[in-house]
Design a protein around this motif. Structure first.
Motif, PDB file in Angstrom:
ATOM      1  N   LEU A   5       0.845  -1.180   0.000  1.00  0.00           N
ATOM      2  CA  LEU A   5       0.000   0.000   0.000  1.00  0.00           C
ATOM      3  C   LEU A   5       0.884   1.233   0.000  1.00  0.00           C
ATOM      4  O   LEU A   5       1.936   1.246   0.623  1.00  0.00           O
ATOM      5  N   ASP A  33      -2.631   4.523  -2.600  1.00  0.00           N
ATOM      6  CA  ASP A  33      -3.772   3.664  -2.291  1.00  0.00           C
ATOM      7  C   ASP A  33      -4.680   4.360  -1.288  1.00  0.00           C
ATOM      8  O   ASP A  33      -5.898   4.280  -1.378  1.00  0.00           O
ATOM      9  N   ASN A  89      -7.088   3.901  -7.804  1.00  0.00           N
ATOM     10  CA  ASN A  89      -5.787   3.260  -7.614  1.00  0.00           C
ATOM     11  C   ASN A  89      -5.900   1.899  -6.956  1.00  0.00           C
ATOM     12  O   ASN A  89      -5.234   0.947  -7.352  1.00  0.00           O
ATOM     13  N   VAL A  90      -6.761   1.780  -5.907  1.00  0.00           N
ATOM     14  CA  VAL A  90      -6.841   0.478  -5.241  1.00  0.00           C
ATOM     15  C   VAL A  90      -7.472  -0.560  -6.149  1.00  0.00           C
ATOM     16  O   VAL A  90      -7.116  -1.737  -6.112  1.00  0.00           O
ATOM     17  N   HIS A 101      -4.724  -1.645  -8.447  1.00  0.00           N
ATOM     18  CA  HIS A 101      -3.695  -2.466  -7.795  1.00  0.00           C
ATOM     19  C   HIS A 101      -4.280  -3.723  -7.176  1.00  0.00           C
ATOM     20  O   HIS A 101      -3.537  -4.599  -6.757  1.00  0.00           O
ATOM     21  N   THR A 142      -5.875  -3.698  -4.281  1.00  0.00           N
ATOM     22  CA  THR A 142      -5.551  -3.619  -2.854  1.00  0.00           C
ATOM     23  C   THR A 142      -6.689  -3.058  -2.034  1.00  0.00           C
ATOM     24  O   THR A 142      -6.499  -2.605  -0.910  1.00  0.00           O
ATOM     25  N   ALA A 160      -6.572  -1.798   1.866  1.00  0.00           N
ATOM     26  CA  ALA A 160      -6.621  -0.352   2.084  1.00  0.00           C
ATOM     27  C   ALA A 160      -7.770   0.025   2.999  1.00  0.00           C
ATOM     28  O   ALA A 160      -7.632   0.846   3.906  1.00  0.00           O
TER      29      ALA A 160
END
Lengths: 270, 291, 336
Positions: free
Chosen positions: C30, C84, C255-256, C259, C261, C265
């Motif tokens: 992250l 993130d 972004n998360v 990715h 994530t 996050a």
């Protein structure tokens, strides 16, 4: 005919005082502040993981920018020294341009070009190529900043030494690359070396441009100068100076190397 | 290779010597196409396209907005500081640069080589390191600052601090452009003048200074160009007060961080044009020297 | 054409090499893009969260940190810094990210409790030990000869909170008279010798460089400063009234999702609200929302007003005071 002793010594004194104040004192202060908390703290600061990461990134950056600029420097010097063509002085001005552009602007232009909202931003994003705020961006900006260094050192030498040997080699049947590697490069090797040294020192020490494109991700996109700033901002002043001393030592080594090269050339000529 | 000179722009009037092997066209050596192609490609990728991006971005501003951004009182104050302090610093560097060059070429004394090597330090030392070191020395509780402040001499966080940092970064330029000229200067001319009864001062005025002036001017222009754009060494010591101690590169960054991209690029463009003009002047001066 | 292909291969290779330099071996990574004073806080939080996540899911999570002035960090995220999560100094900066890049929705602040602010802080003063200038309250800051250290409101979140705290105080004192408030703030900034771009820079200038007699800073910074650099050198002075500073946190959706994530996050931000997270915040001198945790009540009682109460929210405050040509710019006009 010599100048009177009093004049000589006062001028020398002035010169020494000027250099002492503006050059020697800052250098000394770096080391004094670095060791203020003792040698233990000094080495701790350097062994910190973020510092090691910064050293690695700095080495990677220099390791890519400098060779690239060497290749370019040789190509451009060859071009300008060996041929006649219109627009030479324009070309020279363009080559010199990064030298006089403010480092902040140098960083800014890459953000404008390659940032998410930049001209090539969407393209880069689509391919998931991370340039800005990633090591690649730092390398690009550093290459821009140190662009002219090698060319500026090699070109005057190539011009001064002329093309006689090269043309003789040509008549003896040598091809282009052979002429370059066997005749020209050995002639200008000191210029290349000096250019490499200067280029390297600047590449490792660049702050302004890298600060704009870096993203400041600890342990990832911080070079040594940025790491110095971070430690400074965390009240770790002696640590900041400790890391700064790495580059200061590099700078001093650069000066010594240059001196040695210079003295070598003079003995060669003599 | 001339002793310890910082290289200027390569000579534009030097041509490969004509031997009976050179061709009528560009030159006889192979590789013109390749070297030209590679040079232009690399130049475009690394320098030209990024700079074009700057111009393109500023073009998105209307004329009136451009003027407002570039000529706002805050920007004008920043220009005054950056360009003004750089002029003072470059002038100081001319005076002491001449002294240094003279001392290094004409006199022999112990430690001369060390002094000569030290001149290049501002070239090799990272700007941020110089910045925090200078701030440490000149701030209120610093090595020198503690003596100067009580007398009302404020260096750090005031315009004099900016000048000090600029002197540092511009230091090598005058020395390294003047040194080769002094070395080349024919000692015979000076001796001739002396035997004809000229005083040292007269010789200085009529023989040495005119020979050295073009190189000194080039050095001034180079030191000036470097100082105006300098960020790392200046930003720590300058204080960053808008209208008072804010240098132009910092103003650009501040505007960036306020999402005022257009304003930042407009001011950056102004600086770029100023750099261009300076480079042009330097080029002209250097061609003059070669004659 | 061949040259073009060669070039792209070369550049591709270079990027490849360069991005390898940034690659780590952990399973989940992250990036937390934060503002200036939270360095120590997130060092502690990240360690604790990583442990908890490991126990809960068996996954190793590495959290990379980036710190800088809040506005500057927001700008970086807009320009492509792939955060993130963002944990910035004021809601306006995250609003700017939403508006200018679309990477998170405009109603982000409603997604987490308490306006997405797990901990709060306020603005206090730090003076040199013994308080030689006798600073007690906001009025003392405009006395002649008092050097006040504040960061630049254009780039620093803390500086904007401080500015608004000063303005709010002057409004209260003068019965709501905006002109008198402006006059006060103008006189305040006349006493400022250095404008750093971030809160941390100002603290360094005050503490290390020895500039000025009073530092106006985040409360957590003040405590950190006194504890790190010497209780024998500095002391904290609490003003009579100050602003409730709410530094919010948010997941950056675009972004998360890119990715992969999001789960980690969101858990990371929720962790800040948990009692362990709140304890860590209190330990780092942030006022936790949950005052029942250890150290939750160890904060001085200061009369706090909110930005909504006095200024009608961030959008209005930003437009009036900090935008180009706003009140802060007017204060710096020549001749003032």
């Amino acid at each position: 005919m010599k100048d009177p002793a009093w004049l000589r010594w006062s001028l020398i004194g002035l010169a020494v005082a000027f250099l002492g104040l503006f050059v020697a004192m800052p250098v000394i202060s770096v080391f004094v502040e670095a060791f203020r908390n003792g040698a233990g703290a000094y080495f701790d600061a350097i062994k910190e993981p973020d510092t090691i990461a910064a050293i690695k990134l700095t080495l990677l950056t220099a390791g890519i920018s400098v060779p690239l600029n060497v290749v370019f420097g040789i190509a451009a010097s060859w071009l300008i020294a060996k041929y006649r063509f219109p627009g030479k002085s324009m070309l020279l001005t363009l080559i010199d341009l990064p030298f006089s552009v403010s480092p902040v602007i140098s960083g800014l232009i890459f953000v404008l070009l390659l940032g998410a909202r930049g001209i090539f931003g969407p393209f880069l994003e689509a391919h998931d190529w991370h340039v800005i705020f990633a090591p690649a961006g730092i390398i690009l900006a550093t290459t821009f900043i140190t662009f002219p260094f090698v060319a500026r050192e090699v070109l005057p030498i190539m011009q001064e030494l002329g093309s006689d040997e090269e043309e003789q080699a040509l008549t003896l049947g040598a091809r282009g690359w052979q002429i370059l590697f066997r005749v020209t490069l050995p002639k200008v090797r000191w210029g290349i070396l000096y250019g490499v040294i200067l280029c390297n020192a600047r590449a490792m020490g660049e702050f302004g441009a890298v600060s704009v494109v870096s993203g400041h991700i600890r342990g990832q996109t911080n070079t040594i100068p940025l790491q110095v700033e971070i430690m400074y901002n965390e009240y770790n002043f002696s640590g900041a100076f400790a890391v700064a001393s790495i580059l200061t030592i590099l700078a001093l080594v650069t000066l010594v190397a240059r001196k040695i090269i210079e003295l070598r050339i003079r003995t060669h000529k003599a | 290779m001339a002793e310890g000179r910082v290289t200027g722009v390569g000579r534009t009037d030097a041509e490969p010597p004509r031997t009976r092997w050179s061709s009528r066209r560009r030159g006889s050596l192979p590789g013109f196409g390749l070297s030209l192609g590679f040079t232009l490609l690399y130049l475009s990728l690394i320098v030209l396209i990024p700079l074009a991006g700057l111009v393109w971005k500023s073009a998105s501003l209307s004329g009136a907005e451009l003027v407002k951004a570039v000529l706002s009182p805050r920007a004008l104050a920043a220009y005054r500081l950056s360009f003004g302090a750089a002029a003072i610093a470059a002038a100081v560097n001319v005076v002491f640069g001449l002294i240094l060059a003279w001392v290094l070429t004409r006199y022999r004394f112990p430690g001369r080589q060390i002094l000569d090597a030290l001149v290049d330090l501002p070239f090799a030392l990272p700007t941020a390191v110089a910045g925090i070191a200078l701030t440490t020395i000149y701030s209120e509780n610093g090595w020198l600052g503690r003596f100067l402040e009580p007398h009302g001499i404020k260096v750090a966080f005031a315009p004099p601090g900016v000048v000090v940092a600029m002197i540092f970064v511009g230091l090598p330029f005058v020395v390294r452009t003047v040194q080769p000229v002094l070395l080349d200067l024919d000692a015979h001319m000076e001796e001739a003048a002396a035997t004809m009864g000229a005083s040292r001062l007269y010789t200085l005025r009529t023989v040495i200074l005119p020979a050295v002036m073009p190189a000194a001017s080039t050095g001034f222009a180079l030191a000036y160009a470097r100082a105006v754009g300098e960020y790392g060494s200046v930003v720590f010591i300058s204080g960053n007060m808008p209208m008072k101690t804010e240098i132009v590169p910092l103003l650009i960054i501040t505007k960036l961080e306020q999402f005022d991209y257009a304003g930042a690029t407009a001011i950056a463009l102004v600086m770029l044009l100023a750099s261009f003009a300076l480079l042009f002047v330097i080029n002209v001066l250097q061609t003059r020297i070669k004659r | 054409m061949r040259l073009g292909k060669l070039t792209s291969i070369v550049f591709g290779a270079l990027f490849g090499v360069a991005s390898l330099a940034g690659a780590a071996h952990a399973q989940v990574k992250l990036l937390n893009v934060s503002y200036d004073p939270t360095r120590e806080l997130y060092t502690d939080v990240n360690k604790a969260f990583a442990q908890q996540w490991q126990q809960k899911t068996g996954q190793t999570v590495t959290i990379n940190q980036s710190h800088g002035g809040s506005g500057k960090q927001a700008r970086s995220v807009i320009d492509g810094l792939e955060a993130d999560v963002v944990t910035l100094g004021l809601a306006y900066d995250i609003d700017a990210i939403a508006e200018k890049s679309g990477r998170l929705p405009k109603d982000w602040q409603k997604r987490l409790p308490d306006n997405s602010t797990p901990y709060t802080s306020t603005i206090v003063f730090v003076v040199r030990k013994g308080n030689p200038k006798g600073i007690k309250d906001w009025d003392d800051l405009v006395k002649p000869g008092v050097g006040v250290i504040l960061p630049n409101p254009k780039t620093s979140g803390g500086a904007r909170w401080a500015y608004l705290a000063a303005w709010g105080y002057a409004l209260q004192k003068n019965g709501g008279d905006q002109a008198k408030a402006k006059d006060y703030v103008t006189r305040l900034y006349k006493n400022v010798p250095v404008l750093d771009s971030g809160a941390r820079g100002s603290t360094t200038t005050f503490a290390q460089r020895g500039v000025g007699q009073v530092l106006v800073s985040w409360e957590n910074e003040a405590y950190l400063l006194v504890n790190e650099l010497g209780k024998d050198k500095f002391e904290i002075v609490n003003p009579s009234v100050s602003i409730l500073a709410e530094p919010p946190v948010a997941v950056v959706d675009h972004n998360v999702d890119k990715h992969g994530t999001r789960a980690a996050a969101e858990a990371y931000l929720k962790f800040l609200y948990s009692s362990e997270g709140q304890t860590i915040a209190a330990k780092n001198h942030y006022r936790p929302r949950d005052t029942s945790v250890a150290g939750g009540l160890a904060f001085p009682k200061i009369k706090l007003f909110t930005i909504d109460q006095v200024f009608g929210g961030w959008q209005k405050a930003q437009a009036t005071h900090f935008a180009d040509g706003g009140v802060f710019d007017q204060i710096y006009q020549p001749g003032s």
